[in-house]
Design an enzyme around this catalytic site. Structure first.
Site, mmCIF file in Angstrom:
data_model
loop_
_atom_site.group_PDB
_atom_site.id
_atom_site.type_symbol
_atom_site.label_atom_id
_atom_site.label_comp_id
_atom_site.label_asym_id
_atom_site.label_seq_id
_atom_site.Cartn_x
_atom_site.Cartn_y
_atom_site.Cartn_z
ATOM 1 N N GLU A 35 33.063 37.779 39.839
ATOM 2 C CA GLU A 35 33.705 39.156 39.760
ATOM 3 C C GLU A 35 33.383 39.830 38.380
ATOM 4 O O GLU A 35 33.212 41.013 38.557
ATOM 5 C CB GLU A 35 34.849 39.043 40.311
ATOM 6 C CG GLU A 35 35.157 39.189 41.836
ATOM 7 C CD GLU A 35 34.821 37.755 42.453
ATOM 8 O OE1 GLU A 35 34.505 36.565 41.651
ATOM 9 O OE2 GLU A 35 34.811 37.329 43.692
ATOM 10 N N HIS A 82 46.050 34.576 48.308
ATOM 11 C CA HIS A 82 45.472 35.364 48.970
ATOM 12 C C HIS A 82 45.969 36.495 49.720
ATOM 13 O O HIS A 82 45.466 37.091 50.618
ATOM 14 C CB HIS A 82 44.338 34.607 49.966
ATOM 15 C CG HIS A 82 43.419 33.629 49.264
ATOM 16 N ND1 HIS A 82 43.791 32.261 48.749
ATOM 17 C CD2 HIS A 82 42.087 33.811 49.250
ATOM 18 C CE1 HIS A 82 42.414 32.004 48.239
ATOM 19 N NE2 HIS A 82 41.472 32.737 48.488
#
Lengths: 374, 390
Positions: free
Chosen positions: A97, A166
């Site tokens: 990322e 998450h």
């Protein structure tokens, strides 16, 4: 319908063209006897179609992210786009990322319009330096020379049973930063209109979707389906009008707020539900206008409470229409703990419809249900 | 025979040292056996260890048993997920068992292991039990994280297993940190930080490796190369998929990760190297039969022929089975009996795990801090649900 088009486009030559396009459609619909909202669309399809149309309209728009191409998207949002636009415009990235976000921002500096997908916004934390320091602040630091027309999109907030790493909602974090725009669609119409607006916008936009909404269907009018459809950034939508209490919500919580409003109406409380659609800029005018009407406010969000979206809304109301408040502002948010995995305590960690109903009643100083009054 | 029955009931990793007669069916002998690895090691900046691995009949039987238990556990987890008893994410390890088992055989419980989210079998290898594993998967209080972590967040601190991490690549700098503490405390132990071929491209690995090399930390970076990062094949994600060389100035070894003996040899070599000289990279050439997770069929980006080919040619359990037959350590019937019993044990563990209740609601607010100063924490409706953090 035409009035809405006028509001979105303002006056000018564009309006005439749009009206031309809308009129025959309306006539055809009328002739066929269809209602304006005959079609339903899932949020997933709404996002996919918006990406498709914007890529078709502007060759500088390209997609980047993990599994967006050959895998057809981790959540199938980018399905079919690699086949249609080719590997030069739909790029599968490695699981890196920080690297690919930096590359995306750099591409935006040089005039392209990247749409960068984070498989979930939890992973955006690996790239947050680029989002904030390389994207959000560049236009300011360069005195307008380097604008960053980039969109960061992906699922945000809690899903189901995915645990602490998450499940976080990043709306408050990103909305904290001047230079970013933060959008939170709820319905298919929101998804289409706001994503198209985000891609066309010249500034960095954080587009917070919700995994659990992807499969939900919503009615969409012909206007929404038109490829020119666009929603204004910074404008909330009154999903349900009411007069006793204002409930603000965004993303999945809009659905919960609407359910709560239904329950409240049976108990004689008329709730006005505001779908914020945009966290930054926040539609303070709409929120305050509503509070001036109802005099009571419940803010709802999924994320952690401290320094959250509700805290900002409350302060905004205190600043602009304090005298209109007849009760303290109520705040419903996610529990102030990392998200647990076990189903029973996970349920306790996210707002439920009951929580919203209870808070609204408290704001109305009612602990027991009342019969519906005339 | 009573003695054979006794043998089967012994915990797999602790076979008795007493010598038995040569005619015994299942051998538990600790006599030394030297077996060649499937392929030689490929080395980068270091002389590779020998292909000849010292093992014993008892150890081979242990390998067979431990890997079979892991295999059965993961397959059972697949069914539990489809029955919706496991929620959220579930990343299965079947096919990769030799890495967990071979590594454990080379080290002690004073060495540390950290991995990503494909962690169920590492937990077992570190001494975790089936009941707490299944209970955690099902979100029950008997789970190894009391139901609060889930599949991706198994830990066993008392065995120096540090989880169980959901963010790709994050566990590697953490692992180098474990190694830092080991060196700081002069423990002569090492840390094995496991990651996949997808994570191998993460920048944070190179940052941590650079520091580990500068400071000579006893860190072993173990790339479990199963050739796919979710749906992306290694050649599409890495310009150089020679992961054992990616440490550049850090030595590396490429290992057949489906050969438990090769894994054991490589890990022993790596530990000795790391404690003396600093970091080293191990690339385990391995394979996962399942997709990335239970939401991924695993067949849209690989062919079924490839999957069944690996199963046929390289399955880690089958390799050990062949060795057991070659060295006459047990008969086919005995191994079959052992597998049947393992299946029963796994089923029994699942049943026991199902009996465990969901966590008490007070657990929502426990363990936010080690020391909470008595501050208040809140539920979604702060006027309805609040707790004091101790």
């Amino acid at each position: 319908m035409l009035g809405a088009a006028r509001r979105q486009l303002g006056s000018g030559p564009m309006l005439g063209q749009v009206l031309q396009r809308l009129r025959p459609a309306a006539a055809t619909n009328a002739a066929r006897g269809y209602s304006a909202a005959a079609k339903e669309m899932t949020v997933r399809d709404a996002l996919n179609s918006a990406l498709d149309e914007e890529m078709s309209a502007d060759p500088s728009v390209f997609l980047m992210g993990e599994e967006v191409g050959e895998y057809q998207g981790a959540y199938k949002i980018t399905k079919g786009l690699l086949d249609k636009y080719g590997p030069d415009r739909v790029l599968d990235t490695p699981i890196t990322e920080a690297g690919f976000t930096g590359i995306g921002v750099g591409a935006a500096y040089q005039g392209l319009r990247p749409v960068v997908e984070f498989m979930t916004f939890n992973f955006s934390m690996q790239a947050i330096d680029h989002i904030i320091n390389s994207a959000a602040k560049s236009n300011y630091m360069s005195a307008g020379q380097i604008s960053v027309p980039i969109v960061f999109r992906g699922p945000n907030g809690a899903a189901a049973g995915v645990g602490a790493q998450h499940s976080q909602c990043y709306a408050a974090w990103y909305a904290h930063v001047p230079g970013l725009k933060v959008l939170t669609p709820y319905s298919a119409e929101d998804a289409r209109g706001l994503l198209k607006a985000a891609i066309r916008d010249p500034d960095p936009v954080i587009f917070l979707e919700n995994e659990l909404l992807y499969g939900e269907s919503f009615p969409v009018s012909a206007e929404v389906l038109d490829s020119s459809f666009c929603l204004p950034i910074g404008k909330a939508k009154i999903e349900r009008e009411g007069k006793d209490v204002t409930i603000t919500a965004f993303s999945k919580m809009v659905g919960y707020a609407l359910q709560a409003a239904e329950i409240l109406s049976k108990e004689g409380i008329s709730a006005e539900v505001i779908n914020l659609r945009s966290i930054r800029p926040l539609d303070r005018a709409a929120i305050n206008a509503s509070v001036r009407k109802t005099n009571r406010l419940v803010t709802v969000e999924e994320g952690f409470p401290q320094h959250g979206v509700g805290a900002e809304i409350c302060m905004s109301v205190v600043e602009e229409c304090f005298e209109y408040l007849d009760a303290p502002v109520e705040r419903i948010a996610g529990a102030d703990v990392p998200m647990p995995y076990a189903a029973n305590i996970e349920r306790m960690a996210v707002p439920q419809v009951d929580d919203i109903v209870r808070a609204a009643k408290r704001a109305c100083y009612r602990a027991v249900p009342m019969a519906a009054t005339a | 025979m009573a003695a054979a029955a006794l043998l089967r009931r012994l915990p797999a990793s602790r076979a008795p040292a007493t010598a038995f007669m040569a005619a015994r069916p299942i051998s538990d002998s600790t006599a030394s056996l030297t077996i060649e690895t499937s392929v030689p090691f490929t080395a980068h900046l270091v002389d590779p260890p020998s292909r000849d691995v010292t093992t014993s009949p008892a150890e081979l039987m242990t390998f067979f048993r431990d890997m079979s238990v892991m295999r059965r556990m993961e397959i059972a987890a697949d069914s539990l997920y489809k029955a919706k008893l496991i929620r959220g994410f579930c990343h299965l390890y079947d096919g990769q068992e030799a890495v967990a088992v071979g590594m454990e055989a080379a080290i002690t419980r004073n060495d540390s292991i950290i991995t990503a989210y494909r962690d169920h079998c590492i937990y077992l290898a570190r001494g975790g039990d089936l009941v707490s594993a299944f209970a955690e998967l099902m979100g029950r209080e008997a789970g190894c994280s009391r139901g609060k972590g889930g599949s991706m967040h198994f830990y066993k601190k008392d065995a120096n297993f540090y989880g169980g991490h959901g963010i790709v690549g994050a566990q590697v700098p953490l692992g180098c940190g474990l190694a830092f503490a080991q060196k700081y405390k002069k423990e002569d132990t090492a840390t094995f930080a496991l990651y996949g071929d997808g994570a191998a491209n993460q920048g944070q690995l190179f940052e941590a490796l650079n520091i580990s090399a500068l400071w000579k930390l006893p860190a072993i970076l173990v790339c479990e190369n199963n050739h796919y990062g979710m749906g992306t094949a290694e050649w599409r994600a890495a310009k150089s998929p020679a992961y054992y060389k990616r440490g550049d100035y850090v030595p590396g070894l490429k290992v057949d990760g489906m050969d438990v003996l090769a894994v054991k040899q490589a890990c022993k070599f790596a530990k000795d190297h790391a404690v003396a000289n600093g970091p080293i990279v191990l690339e385990m050439d391995t394979y996962r039969y399942h997709g990335h997770s239970m939401s991924d069929p695993g067949s849209t980006y690989r062919t079924r022929d490839e999957i069944s080919g690996v199963r046929q040619e390289r399955d880690p359990i089958e390799r050990v089975r062949k060795l057991i037959y070659a060295y006459d350590l047990a008969t086919a019937a005995e191994l079959k009996d052992m597998e049947k019993e393992i299946r029963k044990d796994v089923d029994a563990a699942i049943a026991k795990a199902k009996e465990s209740s969901m966590p008490d609601t007070s657990e929502l607010f426990t363990n936010v801090y080690k020391k909470g100063f008595g501050v208040e924490s809140f539920g979604p409706d702060r006027k309805e649900m609040r707790a004091t953090l101790p």
